[in-house]
Design an enzyme around this catalytic site. Structure first.
Site, PDB file in Angstrom:
ATOM      1  N   CYS A 248       0.841  -1.173  -0.049  1.00 46.83           N
ATOM      2  CA  CYS A 248      -0.002   0.108  -0.078  1.00 46.83           C
ATOM      3  C   CYS A 248       1.023   1.156   0.100  1.00 46.83           C
ATOM      4  O   CYS A 248       2.183   1.351   0.461  1.00 46.83           O
ATOM      5  CB  CYS A 248      -0.978  -0.027   1.236  1.00 46.83           C
ATOM      6  SG  CYS A 248      -2.009  -1.338   1.373  1.00 46.83           S
TER       7      CYS A 248
ATOM      8  N   ASP B 183      18.425  38.330 -12.857  1.00 45.04           N
ATOM      9  CA  ASP B 183      17.207  38.491 -13.410  1.00 45.04           C
ATOM     10  C   ASP B 183      16.398  39.976 -12.864  1.00 45.04           C
ATOM     11  O   ASP B 183      16.317  40.083 -11.797  1.00 45.04           O
ATOM     12  CB  ASP B 183      16.164  37.241 -13.339  1.00 45.04           C
ATOM     13  CG  ASP B 183      14.791  37.421 -13.901  1.00 45.04           C
ATOM     14  OD1 ASP B 183      14.618  37.259 -14.933  1.00 45.04           O
ATOM     15  OD2 ASP B 183      13.814  37.705 -12.990  1.00 45.04           O
TER      16      ASP B 183
END
Length: 491
Positions: free
Chosen positions: A34, A441
Site C-alpha cells: 500500500c 534576473d
C-alpha cells in the site's frame, strides 16, 4: 527513508499522504502493498515491512492494494532533485529507455557497464532496471485497460509487453485480477463519460499543497501559438513522442491534475505521462521546499500566502533551450512571436480535432539548416541560435533527462551569447535543477529590492545560500511579487 522503520510506521498510522511515493508498505499477513495514506485500518507494526519502490514490493511477491492503488502514487521527489547516476537512471526509465533500448542502452547512456548500473539501482531501490520497467508497464497496462476500449491484445503490446501471455501473467500477479476483470471493475465504477476513440483521460496525482497560479500562468502567458494554447480552463499543447505525436490538455483540480491525452500510438502513453509530470513539477515535495524557505523571515510571508509553488518545466529540453535564446532581452510577447515564426517555417503540421493546435515544435535536426538571415533577430543572437542548434543536433550538447547538470552548464557557458541568465534558466526549466538560481534576473532583483533583500547579484547569491537546495523555488516566490500575467491563473 524506507530504512527508518519508526518514521514509516508513524506515517502509515497517521495516513500521511505527503509520504506517498517516498516508500511503500508491504503487509506480511495479507501479501499486499500500500501507499502510506491507504484508507484501510493500518496493520500492526510487526506485520509491516517497507520498500523503496513498487517494483521492489512486486519482486518480493506482494500485490497492489485495490483500495489505495499504490502503483498510481506520485513519484519519489528524489529522482528530480538529484543529479547522481541512480537519479538519472530513474528519469531515463520513466522516459521509457529500458523498454526501447534495454538495460544495455540505459547503461550506455550513463557511461557505465550494465553490471554497474544494475548493482547501483538494486542497492538503492531493492529492484533492478528490468523490474522497475516491468512495474511501469503494469501501470501503463492498467491505464489502457481502464480508460480505453482497445482490445486487450492491443493493450498488451501498447504497454510494452512482448507477448499477451506475459501481459496476462503480470497483470494478474501485480493486481490480483485478470485484465478482463480489471476492465469490468472499471466499467462498473465509472462515473465519467467514455472518452472519444484514441483519447485517454486520467488523473495525475501530486503532493499537496500545490498553487497552480504561477505554474499554469507561466505556461499560458508564454504559450507559442500553434504549439500551445489556453482553452476552456486547460493548458493544451502538442508533444513529439518516439512513436508519433500527441496533444495533451492539463487542468488543475483539487488533489490532482486532469489530463486528457490524444495519442497517435498508445505505446507512447508512459513517456507522455512522464513528460507531463516533469512539465508541471508534480513529483516535487512542497512540504520540504516550503519548510526550508520559511526559515528566511523575508520569504516566510510569501510562502504562507501561497504555499506549494512549483517550477514550470518543459516537455522537450531542446525546445526550451531554443526558446530561451529567442527570449533573450525581449518581452514575453516578442519571444512568443519569434518562436511562432520559427514553428511556422520549420515545424511539422498536425491535425487537432479541437482546432487550436497546428504544429509540433521543430527538433534540432530540422533547424540545423535554417537561414539565420531570415530571422528578425540581432546578428549576435542569430549566431547564438545557430551555434546552439548545431550543438544540439550533433550531440555535443546534451539536455536530456540523463544529462549531468554541471557538465551541461559548462558546455552552455562555452557557447557564444550564453550568459549566466540563459544558462541558469535552462538549468532550471529544461534540466530540472531545483537549485538553479537567477540573481541577475530583472524580476528577481526588483522583488529583492522591494523586500529589503540584497539587490546586487553577488550579495543576493550569498544571502540565498540559506535557501539551498531549493533556490529555483525561491525564484518562483520572488517572481510572484510582480503583477505579471505569468503569475496569474488565466480566467
Amino acid at each position: 527513508m524506507h530504512t527508518d522503520t519508526e518514521r514509516c510506521v508513524r506515517a502509515v498510522q497517521s495516513k500521511d499522504s505527503r509520504f506517498d511515493g517516498w516508500f511503500f508498505t508491504a503487509v506480511l499477513t495479507t501479501g499486499i502493498y500500500c501507499r502510506p495514506s491507504c484508507p484501510v485500518v493500518p496493520p500492526k507494526p510487526e506485520n509491516m515491512t517497507f520498500y523503496p519502490s513498487a517494483a521492489a514490493c512486486q519482486q518480493a511477491g506482494f500485490r497492489a492494494c485495490k483500495r489505495c492503488r499504490p502503483d498510481t502514487s506520485p513519484g519519489s521527489p528524489e529522482w528530480n532533485a538529484r543529479a547522481d547516476t541512480v537519479a538519472r537512471a530513474m528519469r531515463l526509465i520513466g522516459d521509457g529507455v529500458v523498454d526501447r533500448e534495454g538495460v544495455p542502452g540505459l547503461a550506455a547512456r550513463l557511461g557505465y557497464s550494465t553490471r554497474q548500473i544494475e548493482r547501483q539501482i538494486g542497492a538503492e531501490l531493492g529492484a533492478g532496471p528490468l523490474a522497475l520497467a516491468r512495474a511501469q508497464r503494469a501501470q501503463t497496462a492498467r491505464l489502457l485497460i481502464e480508460t480505453t476500449a482497445l482490445p486487450l491484445a492491443e493493450v498488451a503490446f501498447a504497454a510494452g509487453f512482448s507477448s499477451v501471455r506475459t501481459f496476462n501473467e503480470t497483470v494478474r500477479e501485480v493486481f490480483a485480477l485478470a485484465p478482463g476483470e480489471l476492465r469490468a471493475r472499471a466499467a462498473r465504477s465509472a462515473a465519467a463519460p467514455v472518452p472519444a476513440p484514441g483519447v485517454i483521460t486520467l488523473r495525475l496525482p501530486y503532493r499537496e499543497p500545490l498553487d497552480p497560479s504561477n505554474l499554469f500562468g507561466h505556461l499560458a502567458a508564454t504559450a507559442v501559438p500553434g504549439v500551445e494554447e489556453w482553452r476552456d480552463g486547460a493548458y493544451r499543447r502538442t508533444l513529439r513522442l518516439p512513436h508519433g505525436h500527441a496533444t495533451v490538455a492539463l487542468a488543475p483540480r483539487p488533489g490532482h491534475i486532469a489530463c486528457r491525452l490524444a495519442l497517435t500510438d498508445p505505446r507512447d502513453l508512459t513517456i507522455a505521462i512522464n513528460r507531463c509530470r516533469r512539465l508541471l513539477d508534480l513529483d516535487a515535495d512542497p512540504v520540504a521546499v516550503d519548510e526550508r524557505l520559511r526559515a528566511d523571515p523575508v520569504l516566510r510571508p510569501l510562502v504562507d500566502a501561497a504555499p506549494g509553488r512549483r517550477v514550470p518545466g518543459t516537455v522537450d529540453a531542446a525546445e526550451f533551450a531554443v526558446r530561451a535564446v529567442l527570449g533573450q532581452q525581449v518581452s514575453t510577447a516578442a519571444a512568443r512571436t519569434h518562436a511562432a515564426r520559427l514553428v511556422r517555417a520549420h515545424g511539422e503540421s498536425i491535425m487537432d480535432p479541437e482546432g487550436g493546435l497546428t504544429h509540433l515544435f521543430p527538433p534540432p535536426a530540422a533547424l540545423a539548416g535554417l537561414d539565420p538571415e531570415a530571422r528578425a533577430l540581432p546578428r549576435s543572437r542569430r549566431t547564438t541560435l545557430t551555434t546552439l542548434v548545431t550543438a544540439l543536433a550533433d550531440g555535443s550538447l546534451g539536455l536530456g533527462v540523463d544529462s549531468d547538470w554541471e557538465e551541461a552548464r559548462a558546455v552552455l557557458h562555452a557557447l557564444p551569447g550564453f550568459g549566466p541568465w540563459t544558462v541558469e534558466v535552462i538549468a532550471m526549466r529544461a534540466l530540472g535543477d531545483p537549485d538553479a538560481f537567477l540573481p541577475g534576473d530583472l524580476g528577481v532583483r526588483r522583488a529583492a529590492h522591494a523586500l529589503g533583500l540584497p539587490a546586487t547579484p553577488a550579495a543576493l547569491t550569498a544571502h540565498a545560500a540559506g535557501w539551498r537546495p531549493w533556490r529555483a523555488y525561491a525564484v518562483q516566490y520572488l517572481w510572484a511579487t510582480d503583477d505579471h500575467p505569468v503569475n496569474h491563473l488565466p480566467s
